[in-house]
Design a protein around this motif. Sequence first.
Motif, PDB file in Angstrom:
ATOM      1  N   ASP A  96      -6.431   9.713  10.473  1.00 12.89           N
ATOM      2  CA  ASP A  96      -6.575   9.127  11.808  1.00 12.89           C
ATOM      3  C   ASP A  96      -7.916   9.477  12.446  1.00 12.89           C
ATOM      4  N   LEU A  98     -10.816   9.128  10.820  1.00 16.19           N
ATOM      5  CA  LEU A  98     -11.882   8.314  10.229  1.00 16.19           C
ATOM      6  C   LEU A  98     -12.502   7.413  11.292  1.00 16.19           C
ATOM      7  N   GLN A 103     -13.647   3.694   8.003  1.00 12.94           N
ATOM      8  CA  GLN A 103     -12.476   2.893   7.628  1.00 12.94           C
ATOM      9  C   GLN A 103     -12.916   1.653   6.855  1.00 12.94           C
ATOM     10  N   PHE A 136      -7.426   2.039  14.813  1.00 11.94           N
ATOM     11  CA  PHE A 136      -7.294   2.177  13.365  1.00 11.94           C
ATOM     12  C   PHE A 136      -7.050   0.798  12.770  1.00 11.94           C
ATOM     13  N   SER A 137      -7.717   0.505  11.668  1.00 16.02           N
ATOM     14  CA  SER A 137      -7.634  -0.794  11.009  1.00 16.02           C
ATOM     15  C   SER A 137      -6.225  -1.089  10.501  1.00 16.02           C
ATOM     16  N   LEU A 140      -6.295  -1.372   6.637  1.00 18.87           N
ATOM     17  CA  LEU A 140      -6.314  -0.067   5.977  1.00 18.87           C
ATOM     18  C   LEU A 140      -4.955   0.617   6.109  1.00 18.87           C
ATOM     19  N   TYR A 141      -4.337   0.496   7.272  1.00 22.29           N
ATOM     20  CA  TYR A 141      -3.013   1.083   7.493  1.00 22.29           C
ATOM     21  C   TYR A 141      -2.034   0.596   6.428  1.00 22.29           C
TER      22      TYR A 141
END
Length: 156
Positions: A96, A98, A103, A136-137, A140-141
């Motif tokens: 988290d 990044l 990311q 957060f992307s 990516l998640y």
Amino acid sequence: MGLPSNADDARATTRANQLPPAGEDANLSPETLDDLYMVRLKRTNLLVVGDRAARDMVLDELRLTPRDAIVSWRPGQPLDLPPPGRTTTLILHDVDQLTVAAQGAVLRWLDQSAGRIWVVSTAAEPLWPQVESGVFSDVLYYRLNIVCVRVPSDEH
């Protein structure tokens, strides 16, 4: 003996989400150890959520070996990803933390690596609130959160 069915995978994922509280007396159940073995065997991307001691306990149980290149990142360190195409285990501690640029770099690297990688990431809190707020992307998640293990602390 054949490969496990999808039902076996679903049961393994459910059991993996029920780890005991972390602490000096906490031990992982035999079922959870089996689940972590399956995650390691299949090289399924894993997100571990919980306090640092609990996350470290799960990482220890994965028994990562230098069979493949292991790249580890922690906040405050530069993100040095190996060349794409090399079989690699990527450990992202406190994922988290990044930056947005990092990311993006991880996503590009994942896309270029074409399935030759295994990502194990950790976070103190669930990532979804950061995804909802745009910090957060979401792409990516979903790439990192194939199997999520939530490890409660002693406080819960």
